[in-house]
Design a protein around this motif. Structure first.
Motif, PDB file in Angstrom:
ATOM      1  N   LEU A  15       0.833  -1.207   0.000  1.00 25.80           N
ATOM      2  CA  LEU A  15       0.000   0.000   0.000  1.00 25.80           C
ATOM      3  C   LEU A  15       0.869   1.258   0.000  1.00 25.80           C
ATOM      4  O   LEU A  15       0.999   1.968   1.006  1.00 25.80           O
ATOM      5  CB  LEU A  15      -0.947  -0.009   1.202  1.00 25.80           C
ATOM      6  N   ASN A  16       1.471   1.517  -1.148  1.00 24.12           N
ATOM      7  CA  ASN A  16       2.289   2.721  -1.303  1.00 24.12           C
ATOM      8  C   ASN A  16       2.500   2.981  -2.796  1.00 24.12           C
ATOM      9  O   ASN A  16       2.116   2.157  -3.619  1.00 24.12           O
ATOM     10  CB  ASN A  16       3.642   2.536  -0.586  1.00 24.12           C
ATOM     11  N   GLY A  17       3.068   4.125  -3.098  1.00 28.32           N
ATOM     12  CA  GLY A  17       3.344   4.452  -4.498  1.00 28.32           C
ATOM     13  C   GLY A  17       2.137   5.044  -5.205  1.00 28.32           C
ATOM     14  O   GLY A  17       1.355   5.778  -4.611  1.00 28.32           O
ATOM     15  N   LEU A  18       1.966   4.675  -6.459  1.00 27.50           N
ATOM     16  CA  LEU A  18       0.856   5.237  -7.246  1.00 27.50           C
ATOM     17  C   LEU A  18      -0.384   4.355  -7.135  1.00 27.50           C
ATOM     18  O   LEU A  18      -0.326   3.150  -7.377  1.00 27.50           O
ATOM     19  CB  LEU A  18       1.280   5.359  -8.718  1.00 27.50           C
ATOM     20  N   PRO A 170      -1.077   3.574   6.245  1.00 27.20           N
ATOM     21  CA  PRO A 170      -0.642   4.180   4.989  1.00 27.20           C
ATOM     22  C   PRO A 170      -1.670   5.235   4.566  1.00 27.20           C
ATOM     23  O   PRO A 170      -2.874   4.977   4.639  1.00 27.20           O
ATOM     24  CB  PRO A 170      -0.649   3.019   3.986  1.00 27.20           C
ATOM     25  N   VAL A 171      -1.184   6.396   4.120  1.00 31.84           N
ATOM     26  CA  VAL A 171      -2.090   7.467   3.686  1.00 31.84           C
ATOM     27  C   VAL A 171      -1.756   7.849   2.244  1.00 31.84           C
ATOM     28  O   VAL A 171      -0.602   8.146   1.923  1.00 31.84           O
ATOM     29  CB  VAL A 171      -1.964   8.720   4.577  1.00 31.84           C
ATOM     30  N   PHE A 172      -2.797   7.831   1.407  1.00 28.88           N
ATOM     31  CA  PHE A 172      -2.645   8.264   0.012  1.00 28.88           C
ATOM     32  C   PHE A 172      -3.192   9.678  -0.125  1.00 28.88           C
ATOM     33  O   PHE A 172      -4.366   9.934   0.197  1.00 28.88           O
ATOM     34  CB  PHE A 172      -3.412   7.329  -0.933  1.00 28.88           C
ATOM     35  N   ALA A 173      -2.348  10.571  -0.608  1.00 31.15           N
ATOM     36  CA  ALA A 173      -2.804  11.924  -0.933  1.00 31.15           C
ATOM     37  C   ALA A 173      -3.661  11.836  -2.192  1.00 31.15           C
ATOM     38  O   ALA A 173      -3.345  11.082  -3.112  1.00 31.15           O
ATOM     39  CB  ALA A 173      -1.599  12.815  -1.180  1.00 31.15           C
ATOM     40  N   ILE A 174      -4.749  12.595  -2.209  1.00 30.16           N
ATOM     41  CA  ILE A 174      -5.662  12.531  -3.361  1.00 30.16           C
ATOM     42  C   ILE A 174      -6.192  13.926  -3.690  1.00 30.16           C
ATOM     43  O   ILE A 174      -6.335  14.767  -2.808  1.00 30.16           O
ATOM     44  CB  ILE A 174      -6.828  11.551  -3.078  1.00 30.16           C
ATOM     45  N   GLY A 175      -6.488  14.123  -4.962  1.00 33.08           N
ATOM     46  CA  GLY A 175      -7.155  15.346  -5.386  1.00 33.08           C
ATOM     47  C   GLY A 175      -6.238  16.308  -6.124  1.00 33.08           C
ATOM     48  O   GLY A 175      -5.434  16.991  -5.497  1.00 33.08           O
ATOM     49  N   SER A 181       4.155  17.579  -7.743  1.00 30.66           N
ATOM     50  CA  SER A 181       3.949  17.658  -6.283  1.00 30.66           C
ATOM     51  C   SER A 181       4.270  16.365  -5.552  1.00 30.66           C
ATOM     52  O   SER A 181       4.199  16.317  -4.314  1.00 30.66           O
ATOM     53  CB  SER A 181       2.486  17.995  -5.988  1.00 30.66           C
ATOM     54  N   VAL A 182       4.590  15.306  -6.284  1.00 29.52           N
ATOM     55  CA  VAL A 182       4.673  13.995  -5.631  1.00 29.52           C
ATOM     56  C   VAL A 182       5.815  13.926  -4.610  1.00 29.52           C
ATOM     57  O   VAL A 182       5.633  13.426  -3.496  1.00 29.52           O
ATOM     58  CB  VAL A 182       4.790  12.862  -6.681  1.00 29.52           C
ATOM     59  N   THR A 183       6.972  14.459  -4.969  1.00 26.99           N
ATOM     60  CA  THR A 183       8.114  14.396  -4.053  1.00 26.99           C
ATOM     61  C   THR A 183       7.794  15.126  -2.750  1.00 26.99           C
ATOM     62  O   THR A 183       8.049  14.615  -1.653  1.00 26.99           O
ATOM     63  CB  THR A 183       9.373  14.983  -4.725  1.00 26.99           C
ATOM     64  N   GLU A 184       7.205  16.320  -2.883  1.00 29.44           N
ATOM     65  CA  GLU A 184       6.880  17.101  -1.682  1.00 29.44           C
ATOM     66  C   GLU A 184       5.827  16.392  -0.824  1.00 29.44           C
ATOM     67  O   GLU A 184       5.886  16.414   0.407  1.00 29.44           O
ATOM     68  CB  GLU A 184       6.380  18.487  -2.102  1.00 29.44           C
ATOM     69  N   LEU A 185       4.863  15.768  -1.486  1.00 29.02           N
ATOM     70  CA  LEU A 185       3.830  15.034  -0.736  1.00 29.02           C
ATOM     71  C   LEU A 185       4.453  13.855   0.003  1.00 29.02           C
ATOM     72  O   LEU A 185       4.089  13.551   1.141  1.00 29.02           O
ATOM     73  CB  LEU A 185       2.722  14.559  -1.680  1.00 29.02           C
ATOM     74  N   SER A 191       2.141   8.084   1.908  1.00 24.54           N
ATOM     75  CA  SER A 191       2.690   6.781   1.512  1.00 24.54           C
ATOM     76  C   SER A 191       2.594   6.607   0.005  1.00 24.54           C
ATOM     77  O   SER A 191       3.309   5.811  -0.592  1.00 24.54           O
ATOM     78  CB  SER A 191       1.897   5.653   2.170  1.00 24.54           C
ATOM     79  N   GLY A 192       1.638   7.337  -0.575  1.00 23.42           N
ATOM     80  CA  GLY A 192       1.421   7.233  -2.007  1.00 23.42           C
ATOM     81  C   GLY A 192       0.508   8.352  -2.474  1.00 23.42           C
ATOM     82  O   GLY A 192       0.063   9.178  -1.672  1.00 23.42           O
ATOM     83  N   VAL A 193       0.243   8.360  -3.784  1.00 21.83           N
ATOM     84  CA  VAL A 193      -0.682   9.347  -4.347  1.00 21.83           C
ATOM     85  C   VAL A 193      -1.754   8.618  -5.148  1.00 21.83           C
ATOM     86  O   VAL A 193      -1.454   7.685  -5.903  1.00 21.83           O
ATOM     87  CB  VAL A 193       0.050  10.382  -5.237  1.00 21.83           C
ATOM     88  N   ALA A 194      -3.009   9.028  -4.960  1.00 21.86           N
ATOM     89  CA  ALA A 194      -4.128   8.452  -5.710  1.00 21.86           C
ATOM     90  C   ALA A 194      -4.495   9.436  -6.814  1.00 21.86           C
ATOM     91  O   ALA A 194      -4.768  10.607  -6.537  1.00 21.86           O
ATOM     92  CB  ALA A 194      -5.313   8.215  -4.777  1.00 21.86           C
ATOM     93  N   VAL A 195      -4.483   8.938  -8.050  1.00 22.05           N
ATOM     94  CA  VAL A 195      -4.558   9.844  -9.204  1.00 22.05           C
ATOM     95  C   VAL A 195      -5.529   9.322 -10.256  1.00 22.05           C
ATOM     96  O   VAL A 195      -5.464   8.153 -10.649  1.00 22.05           O
ATOM     97  CB  VAL A 195      -3.163   9.988  -9.858  1.00 22.05           C
TER      98      VAL A 195
END
Ligand code: TZP
Ligand code: MG
Length: 217
Positions: A15-18, A170-175, A181-185, A191-195
């Motif tokens: 549960l990480n990454g994209l 694990p927390v996925f940034a979304i929106g 912005s991924v590196t800064e997030l 833990s990852g980004v939801a896109v």
């Protein structure tokens, strides 16, 4: 039940990454099956099927086909909103928002083998979802987005920093997340980004996958 629990345990480390969101609204512009295969080739490990408008029958048919492709590629397949659909297609998980079934009830329906994700928008929601047994969280919207109608107020990258202290999950940034912005997030604790749109609207999807994944390597 023991082996079910074991399969959920196995997913937890992935549960990480994209986290790719395949939103049915894009299906008139691109083939979601094709995007899913490309995602597999690019090394994406986690995908969600999101269908806010279709009938259950339509959603079932599409989700079942996508589920099979995800299995071929070893991608974790999660259904948005609907526990019944997730169970019907034997998805790996279900993702619930603040207006969907409560997490504790969802867990009793889907059993211990399925991942439970929760959308959160405030520190209080992060703490509640953690307490109520979510396996991972989505948190946002980080930036404004047109993908979700009437979305909650944006929380920014600062919002991610703030909630990181509040949960071990694990927390996925979304929106509205773009590759820049991924590196800064990630530095802010995501833990990852939801896109969705950043991939589905990309002119060069292969390049988009590479750029979203690179900060996690
Ligand atoms: N929930 C909050 S923002 C969002 C959802 C489902 C949409 C994410 O899509 P995009 O296109 O990456 O902003
Ligand atoms: Mg929902």
């Amino acid at each position: 039940m023991t082996s079910h629990r074991a399969s959920r345990q196995r997913f937890l480390s992935l549960l990480n990454g994209l986290y790719l969101i395949l939103d049915e609204r894009w299906s008139s512009r691109c083939s979601l099956s094709e995007v899913l295969r490309e995602a597999g080739q690019a090394g994406v490990k986690l995908v969600q099927y999101r269908n806010k408008a279709g009938s259950m029958k339509e959603a079932y048919e599409v989700a079942r086909a996508l589920r099979d492709i995800a299995k071929e590629w070893g991608i974790i397949f999660i259904v948005n909103d609907r526990c019944d659909l997730a169970m019907a297609i034997e998805a790996d998980g279900v993702h619930l928002g603040q207006t969907d079934l409560p997490l504790t009830l969802a867990r009793s329906l889907v059993g211990n083998g399925m991942l439970l994700g929760a959308s959160t928008h405030t520190p209080e929601q992060v703490e509640t979802a953690t307490r109520e047994g979510a396996d991972y969280l989505g948190f946002g919207p980080i930036f404004p987005t047109e993908t979700k109608a009437n979305h909650d107020p944006v929380v920014g990258i600062q919002g991610m920093k703030h909630i990181r202290e509040l949960t071990p999950l694990p927390v996925f940034a979304i929106g509205g997340i773009r590759t820049e912005s991924v590196t800064e997030l990630r530095q802010a604790g995501a833990s990852g980004v939801a896109v969705a749109s950043g991939i589905l609207d990309a002119v060069d999807r292969q390049q988009a996958f590479t750029q979203y994944l690179a900060p996690f390597h």
